[in-house]
Design a protein around this motif. Structure first.
Motif, short mmCIF file in Angstrom:
data_model
loop_
_atom_site.label_atom_id
_atom_site.label_comp_id
_atom_site.label_asym_id
_atom_site.label_seq_id
_atom_site.Cartn_x
_atom_site.Cartn_y
_atom_site.Cartn_z
N ARG A 25 -23.03 9.79 -11.55
CA ARG A 25 -23.22 9.30 -13.40
C ARG A 25 -22.60 8.05 -13.12
N GLU A 26 -21.05 7.26 -12.15
CA GLU A 26 -20.65 6.31 -12.73
C GLU A 26 -21.80 5.37 -12.65
N LYS A 27 -22.33 5.85 -11.58
CA LYS A 27 -23.62 4.89 -11.16
C LYS A 27 -24.50 4.70 -12.04
N PHE A 28 -24.41 5.93 -12.23
CA PHE A 28 -26.13 5.46 -13.70
C PHE A 28 -26.65 6.18 -14.85
N ALA A 29 -24.98 6.47 -15.45
CA ALA A 29 -24.71 6.70 -16.29
C ALA A 29 -25.65 7.46 -17.04
N ASP A 30 -26.80 6.56 -17.98
CA ASP A 30 -27.37 7.06 -18.94
C ASP A 30 -28.33 7.82 -18.15
N ALA A 31 -28.99 7.56 -16.66
CA ALA A 31 -30.36 8.03 -16.44
C ALA A 31 -30.03 9.02 -15.75
N VAL A 32 -28.69 10.10 -15.59
CA VAL A 32 -28.70 11.18 -15.34
C VAL A 32 -27.36 12.32 -17.01
N SER A 33 -28.25 14.09 -16.65
CA SER A 33 -27.53 14.50 -17.56
C SER A 33 -26.28 14.70 -17.08
N GLU A 34 -25.14 15.48 -18.24
CA GLU A 34 -23.85 16.59 -18.26
C GLU A 34 -24.08 17.00 -16.57
N PHE A 35 -22.94 17.11 -15.85
CA PHE A 35 -23.06 17.83 -15.16
C PHE A 35 -23.24 19.40 -15.36
N ASP A 36 -23.86 20.41 -14.46
CA ASP A 36 -23.89 21.95 -14.73
C ASP A 36 -23.33 22.58 -14.09
N ALA A 37 -22.41 23.21 -14.69
CA ALA A 37 -21.41 23.64 -12.89
C ALA A 37 -21.94 25.08 -12.95
N ASN A 38 -22.86 25.75 -12.82
CA ASN A 38 -23.34 26.64 -12.28
C ASN A 38 -23.04 26.96 -10.89
N PRO A 39 -22.42 28.08 -11.13
CA PRO A 39 -21.57 28.48 -9.96
C PRO A 39 -22.66 28.86 -9.05
N THR A 40 -23.98 29.72 -8.60
CA THR A 40 -25.28 29.64 -8.01
C THR A 40 -25.38 27.83 -7.16
#
Length: 175
Positions: A25-40
Motif C-alpha cells: 500500500r505504501e508503494k502503490f497507494a491508489d492502485a490497491v484497495s483497502e486490506f480485507d482481514a478475512n481470517p481464511t
C-alpha cells in the motif's frame, strides 16, 4: 483451549498479511484497495488493473515481501458487475512465511488483465485455464490458447451464463 490457540494462530497469519500489505500500500497507494482481514485468506484488490504486473514483480522481489510462490490463480465471474476476474493466492515460502490473496478484475466483454507468467511460472497454465474457461484475456501471455477445451469449442464453460452445446462435430455432448 485448542480453539483459542487456533484463533491466536489465525490472528498471527492475518497480522503478518496486514504487515505485508502495508508495504504494498505504501508503494502503490491508489492502485490497491483497502486490506480485507478475512481470517481464511486475507486479501486486497488491484484497483488499477494496468499496474498488476508491476505490483506482482514488486511483491516477488521486495526483500520484505518475497512472495515467491503462486499457489493458485482462479478465474471468477461477476455477471452482476459485468466483470471477470482472478484471485491469486500468494505465499512467501522459505523466507517470511506470510500469505495473501490478490483479486484482479476486468470488464466481462473485451476486458484484459496483464499476464504475470513472467513473474510466477505457475501463472502460465493458470492464466490459460482462466482464458479457456472464462474467456479472460491476459495481455503479454507467452502462449494464450485453450488448454482444456478444443480450439473450436463455443463459449466459456465456467461463466455463470454458459449454455452447454448440444452437439460438437455431430457428437452429442453429455451433460
Amino acid at each position: 483451549m485448542e480453539e483459542s490457540q487456533g484463533n491466536i494462530g489465525q490472528s498471527a497469519v492475518v497480522e503478518a498479511s496486514r504487515a505485508a500489505y502495508a508495504i504494498i500500500r505504501e508503494k502503490f497507494a491508489d492502485a490497491v484497495s483497502e486490506f480485507d482481514a478475512n481470517p481464511t485468506m486475507p486479501f486486497f484488490e488491484i484497483l488499477d488493473t494496468s499496474r498488476w504486473s508491476e505490483i506482482a514483480l514488486f511483491m516477488r522481489d521486495n526483500a520484505s515481501l518475497r512472495f515467491t510462490y503462486m499457489a493458485c490463480l482462479s478465474g471468477m465471474d461477476y455477471p452482476e458487475d459485468a466483470k471477470l476476474g482472478i484471485v491469486c493466492n500468494l505465499e512467501s515460502l522459505g523466507e517470511h512465511g506470510h500469505r495473501i490473496a490478490v483479486k484482479v478484475k476486468c470488464d466481462r466483454d473485451g476486458g484484459a488483465i496483464p499476464s504475470v507468467a513472467n513473474v510466477w511460472k505457475t501463472a502460465d497454465w493458470h492464466e490459460r485455464e482462466a482464458f479457456d474457461m472464462y474467456g479472460m484475456l491476459f495481455t503479454g501471455h507467452p502462449d494464450l490458447r485453450r488448454i482444456l477445451c478444443p480450439e473450436d469449442w463455443e463459449g466459456y464453460p465456467l461463466r455463470k451464463d454458459y449454455e452447454v452445446q448440444e452437439n460438437y462435430h455431430g457428437i452429442k455432448v453429455p451433460y
